[in-house]
Design a protein around this motif. Structure first.
Motif, PDB file in Angstrom:
ATOM      1  N   THR A   1       0.850  -1.199   0.000  1.00 23.08           N
ATOM      2  CA  THR A   1       0.000   0.000   0.000  1.00 23.08           C
ATOM      3  C   THR A   1       0.879   1.241   0.000  1.00 23.08           C
ATOM      4  O   THR A   1       2.085   1.176   0.295  1.00 23.08           O
ATOM      5  N   VAL A   2       0.272   2.378  -0.288  1.00 18.99           N
ATOM      6  CA  VAL A   2       0.997   3.647  -0.249  1.00 18.99           C
ATOM      7  C   VAL A   2       1.460   3.936   1.175  1.00 18.99           C
ATOM      8  O   VAL A   2       2.563   4.452   1.398  1.00 18.99           O
TER       9      VAL A   2
ATOM     10  N   GLU B   1      -3.410  -5.141 -13.244  1.00 18.14           N
ATOM     11  CA  GLU B   1      -2.616  -3.922 -13.048  1.00 18.14           C
ATOM     12  C   GLU B   1      -1.991  -3.474 -14.361  1.00 18.14           C
ATOM     13  O   GLU B   1      -1.943  -2.269 -14.655  1.00 18.14           O
TER      14      GLU B   1
ATOM     15  N   ASP C   1       0.727   9.267 -13.891  1.00 17.07           N
ATOM     16  CA  ASP C   1       0.452   9.157 -12.460  1.00 17.07           C
ATOM     17  C   ASP C   1      -0.516   8.004 -12.227  1.00 17.07           C
ATOM     18  O   ASP C   1      -1.694   8.090 -12.523  1.00 17.07           O
ATOM     19  N   HIS C   2       0.002   6.923 -11.694  1.00 12.51           N
ATOM     20  CA  HIS C   2      -0.807   5.727 -11.436  1.00 12.51           C
ATOM     21  C   HIS C   2      -0.532   5.253 -10.014  1.00 12.51           C
ATOM     22  O   HIS C   2       0.567   5.428  -9.477  1.00 12.51           O
ATOM     23  N   GLU C   3      -1.523   4.641  -9.403  1.00 15.20           N
ATOM     24  CA  GLU C   3      -1.412   4.197  -8.024  1.00 15.20           C
ATOM     25  C   GLU C   3      -0.230   3.256  -7.820  1.00 15.20           C
ATOM     26  O   GLU C   3       0.435   3.294  -6.771  1.00 15.20           O
TER      27      GLU C   3
ATOM     28  N   ARG D   1       2.991   4.988  -7.099  1.00 12.95           N
ATOM     29  CA  ARG D   1       3.047   5.586  -5.765  1.00 12.95           C
ATOM     30  C   ARG D   1       3.366   4.555  -4.689  1.00 12.95           C
ATOM     31  O   ARG D   1       3.541   4.909  -3.521  1.00 12.95           O
ATOM     32  N   ARG D   2       3.452   3.274  -5.088  1.00  9.60           N
ATOM     33  CA  ARG D   2       3.809   2.214  -4.137  1.00  9.60           C
ATOM     34  C   ARG D   2       5.226   1.697  -4.338  1.00  9.60           C
ATOM     35  O   ARG D   2       5.673   0.813  -3.618  1.00  9.60           O
TER      36      ARG D   2
END
Length: 331
Positions: free
Chosen positions: A198-199, A247, A273-275, A278-279
């Motif tokens: 998770t972030v 994904e 910008d993708h989730e 950010r992980r």
């Protein structure tokens, strides 16, 4: 300017390149010497010998000229300090032919790995202190296997991103350790996974003192050796199950075609910008701006992703296989 260091090479390996830069590229003898990392007196001698041997007349009489023209064209198009292309094997794009693509990719990675090892050897040969930031990838793994004949106890190699899988020889821990072992230098790696669950997990891991220290060392490097991934079903992240099929589809839907240091880029080099990005745990890509960054890329299947990453303006040097270089002209 990011330069080559070819002083350790035999005269025959330098002569054609020096002659091309001087007679065709229009550089002065001093500029040629600086570009190749060779003393000016040696360049003067080699240029004179090239004329005496008939290598240089009105044109440069050597089959390597085709590769030099291609290298120069790529460097000029993308604003690079240099491009090194290995000899072409005659492969074309291999979409739809998995076995052929796998074979071509393996051959290309070995060729680029060898060229990358020779480039790195030139940087290490002086014995001066140097810190080298290293990403991961099968091509960089090949570079470590080809590196030999150089010792530098003052060299420091540091991972730019978290480890991938414990059993992968291409993860940054193994690449860094191999470089340190082959050169007698030091190796430092990020003791964290490449992708957090998770972030919030990423934030916790990035706050650890050992991680912060490794990233600070990475940010101080004089040279960065990176790779680029193609975001397809056959990509390394996908085959190593670092990305799920869902994904991958989500990333592709956002227009991403390339990844490097956990960052995603579209065809024009813009950040996606993708989730997932950010992980990832890695040095911030922005820290590479205006630094000596060399991209190693092997395989015609990587042409689009190479083009995307070169569009970012972060890369100063490119080492690529000849077949991919030839196709890159038409992207």
């Amino acid at each position: 300017m990011l330069t080559l260091n070819l002083a350790h090479e035999p005269d025959a390996a330098i002569m054609v390149r020096a002659a091309w830069l001087y007679h065709i590229g229009g550089l002065t003898q001093e500029e040629v010497a600086r570009r190749l990392g060779v003393h000016r007196t040696r360049i003067v001698r080699l240029l004179s010998e090239a004329r005496e041997r008939g290598l240089v007349s009105v044109t440069i009489n050597h089959e390597t000229i085709r590769d030099l023209d291609l290298e120069h064209a790529i460097a000029r198009r993308y604003g690079l300090d240099f491009c090194l292309a290995t000899p072409s094997m005659g492969f074309d794009a291999t979409d739809g032919e998995p076995r052929l693509a796998a074979a071509q990719g393996m051959i290309a990675r070995r060729a680029v790995g060898g060229a990358g090892a020779n480039f790195l050897k030139g940087k290490l040969a002086s014995g001066k202190p140097i810190t080298v930031g290293v990403s991961w990838g099968r091509t960089l793994e090949q570079m470590t296997q080809h590196l030999s004949g150089v010792q530098n106890s003052r060299a420091c190699f540091v991972s730019l991103m978290g480890s991938l899988t414990r059993n992968s020889a291409s993860n940054p821990f193994e690449v860094v350790q191999a470089l340190a072992a082959r050169t007698g230098g030091e190796g430092h790696f990020l003791p964290v996974p490449f992708i957090a669950d998770t972030v919030a997990d990423r934030a916790v891991l990035m706050s650890q003192r050992t991680v912060a220290e490794a990233l600070a060392l990475a940010a101080s490097a004089e040279l960065y050796l990176i790779s680029v991934g193609e975001l397809r079903e056959t990509s390394f992240l996908r085959t190593q199950s670092m990305l799920s099929a869902e994904e991958l589809r989500s990333i592709q839907a956002e227009g991403a075609v390339a990844d490097s240091l956990g960052r995603l880029f579209d065809r024009n080099g813009a950040v996606v910008d993708h989730e997932l990005a950010r992980r990832t745990l890695a040095m911030e890509f922005e820290h590479l701006r205006n630094r000596d960054v060399v991209l190693l890329a092997g395989g015609t299947h990587k042409v689009v992703s190479v083009h995307a990453l070169l569009q970012t303006g972060f890369v100063r040097g490119l080492i690529i296989d000849g077949d991919a270089a030839r196709l890159l002209q038409n992207v």
